[in-house]
Design an enzyme around this catalytic site. Structure first.
Site, mmCIF file in Angstrom:
data_model
loop_
_atom_site.group_PDB
_atom_site.id
_atom_site.type_symbol
_atom_site.label_atom_id
_atom_site.label_comp_id
_atom_site.label_asym_id
_atom_site.label_seq_id
_atom_site.Cartn_x
_atom_site.Cartn_y
_atom_site.Cartn_z
ATOM 1 N N ARG A 26 0.291 41.451 24.997
ATOM 2 C CA ARG A 26 0.193 40.700 23.762
ATOM 3 C C ARG A 26 -0.800 41.910 22.834
ATOM 4 O O ARG A 26 -1.213 41.430 21.779
ATOM 5 C CB ARG A 26 -0.910 39.664 23.834
ATOM 6 C CG ARG A 26 -0.095 38.401 24.782
ATOM 7 C CD ARG A 26 -0.391 37.106 23.978
ATOM 8 N NE ARG A 26 0.355 36.325 24.258
ATOM 9 C CZ ARG A 26 -0.018 35.037 24.831
ATOM 10 N NH1 ARG A 26 -1.375 34.566 24.537
ATOM 11 N NH2 ARG A 26 0.840 34.131 25.547
ATOM 12 N N ARG A 30 -2.758 38.604 17.473
ATOM 13 C CA ARG A 30 -3.639 38.167 16.665
ATOM 14 C C ARG A 30 -5.263 38.707 16.307
ATOM 15 O O ARG A 30 -5.652 38.694 15.398
ATOM 16 C CB ARG A 30 -3.907 36.483 16.940
ATOM 17 C CG ARG A 30 -2.863 35.850 16.559
ATOM 18 C CD ARG A 30 -3.124 34.488 16.760
ATOM 19 N NE ARG A 30 -3.085 34.219 18.603
ATOM 20 C CZ ARG A 30 -3.426 32.934 18.798
ATOM 21 N NH1 ARG A 30 -3.927 31.977 18.135
ATOM 22 N NH2 ARG A 30 -3.620 32.981 20.270
ATOM 23 N N ARG A 39 1.351 37.184 9.648
ATOM 24 C CA ARG A 39 1.346 35.985 10.203
ATOM 25 C C ARG A 39 1.009 34.856 9.049
ATOM 26 O O ARG A 39 1.541 33.735 9.035
ATOM 27 C CB ARG A 39 0.184 35.810 11.182
ATOM 28 C CG ARG A 39 0.145 34.285 12.055
ATOM 29 C CD ARG A 39 -0.776 34.372 13.018
ATOM 30 N NE ARG A 39 -0.719 33.432 13.918
ATOM 31 C CZ ARG A 39 -1.809 32.314 13.674
ATOM 32 N NH1 ARG A 39 -2.671 32.599 12.985
ATOM 33 N NH2 ARG A 39 -1.768 31.445 14.613
ATOM 34 N N ASP A 75 9.082 35.994 22.035
ATOM 35 C CA ASP A 75 8.777 34.956 22.753
ATOM 36 C C ASP A 75 9.512 34.664 23.890
ATOM 37 O O ASP A 75 10.822 34.714 23.760
ATOM 38 C CB ASP A 75 8.382 33.915 22.130
ATOM 39 C CG ASP A 75 7.195 32.928 22.572
ATOM 40 O OD1 ASP A 75 7.809 31.797 23.254
ATOM 41 O OD2 ASP A 75 6.090 33.102 22.279
ATOM 42 N N TYR A 152 7.819 24.861 30.660
ATOM 43 C CA TYR A 152 7.999 24.248 29.330
ATOM 44 C C TYR A 152 8.988 23.314 28.935
ATOM 45 O O TYR A 152 8.728 22.464 28.376
ATOM 46 C CB TYR A 152 7.983 25.699 28.320
ATOM 47 C CG TYR A 152 6.689 26.524 28.118
ATOM 48 C CD1 TYR A 152 5.663 25.852 27.782
ATOM 49 C CD2 TYR A 152 6.632 27.561 28.820
ATOM 50 C CE1 TYR A 152 4.321 26.712 27.531
ATOM 51 C CE2 TYR A 152 5.636 28.204 28.889
ATOM 52 C CZ TYR A 152 4.112 27.831 28.100
ATOM 53 O OH TYR A 152 2.992 28.535 28.146
#
Length: 342
Positions: A26, A30, A39, A75, A152
């Site tokens: 990652r 962020r 973003r 992703d 998921y």
């Protein structure tokens, strides 16, 4: 064209190196203000699906810190999207799949797509990234493990225990294995296209493998990851990372994976012992430890390298970097590796 800094690729081959390579899961994320600026303008899947954005985001951490490898911004859920399963990214919630898969009929409706067409934006993103990287460092492509994708698809969202996903596998194993195989077939074709587009290595993320018992892990996760490794081994080095899967490291080490990821719950000594000491390992700094003072981070990183040994080793976190990590703490982590002297 050869890659100028090939430390990461040499570590994957098990060659002797002056210091281990370093990157962070990652790393395009962020915690970076430049990531947050993009973003604010574009939603999640727009960023994934726009080559100019995905490539820019991928190289942001490299510009700032100079890691030894870049990992394509994307992703794991682009795979179910391509398989006709709706995936939404809800702000402050995470992934949401409005029509979870719960029955044989649901599984029958899942397609194995033409990945060339359905995921073309990813390969365009790779080409754009390769241009920006200018052969300075290798580029990693990735996919989720079939089991993690199933989690998921069946649960419909993130979960602490993925109970619905496990229930589906245990009460409807025939349908579950069909779904896992469809995901596996799609993932293999997808990763092969990524290698053709220019990635130098691939990583399979089994984020939820640790939810399964060792026996169930072999049945519902590892056998499918191993199919991916077998299909890709002659195309590019494969890194297999199962979070919470220390119990499977012995089995994983027998595979044709070039490296295995380790999380922070398994000590370097244990990881070497469980894997027989011959395969390259990657990890395993606790991401929350990046909140410790920078001087302490450096000390702990040097200790971690000494415990794993500098060869057949890639320095990384034990999972993704967290959004609230201070920039100078991330820098301390990367710099500690670059300053390492055995």
């Amino acid at each position: 064209m050869s890659i100028k800094n090939d430390l990461f690729l040499r570590a994957l081959k098990g060659e002797t190196v002056e210091r281990p390579p370093v990157w962070m899961m990652r790393q395009a994320g962020r915690y970076l203000p430049e990531f947050m600026a993009i973003r604010e303008k574009y939603d999640f899947f727009t960023r994934c699906q726009t080559p100019e954005l995905a490539s820019e985001i991928t190289v942001q951490p490299i510009r700032r810190y100079g890691m030894d490898a870049a990992i394509l911004f994307s992703d794991i859920l682009v795979i179910p999207q391509a398989m006709n399963i709706e995936v939404q990214m809800k702000p402050n919630f995470g992934p949401y799949l409005p029509n979870p898969i719960r029955t044989q009929k649901d599984v029958d409706n899942v397609i194995v797509p033409d990945v060339k067409d359905a995921l073309n934006y990813v390969y365009e993103g790779i080409k754009a990234t390769k241009e920006l990287l200018n052969n300075d460092i290798p580029l990693i492509g990735f996919a989720g493990s079939p089991w993690t994708i199933l989690c998921y698809c069946v649960q419909g969202q993130g979960s602490k225990n993925f109970d619905k996903a496990k229930e589906f596998c245990f009460t409807n194993p025939i349908a579950a294995h069909q779904l896992l195989q469809k995901i596996t077939d799609t993932t293999i074709a997808y990763l092969k296209e990524k290698v053709k587009a220019g990635v130098n290595a691939v990583q399979v993320f089994d984020s939820w493998g640790g939810m399964l018992s060792p026996t169930d892990y072999q049945e519902f996760s590892w056998q499918y990851i191993n199919q991916i490794i077998e299909a890709l081994k002659d195309d590019a080095p494969v890194i297999a990372f199962g979070k919470g899967c220390w119990f499977a490291l012995g089995e994983m080490a027998k595979s044709n994976a070039s490296a295995l990821g380790v999380d922070w719950t398994c000590s370097p000594q244990n990881a070497r012992y469980l894997t027989g000491g011959n395969i390259t390992l990657q990890g395993n700094f606790d991401p929350v430890r990046l909140l410790s003072p920078p001087a302490e981070i450096k000390k702990m990183v040097h200790q971690m390298i000494n415990e794993f040994g500098k060869d057949k080793y890639i320095v990384n976190l034990g999972h993704g970097i967290l959004p609230h990590i201070p920039l100078d703490h991330a820098k301390a982590f990367i710099d500690a590796v670059k300053e390492y002297n055995a």
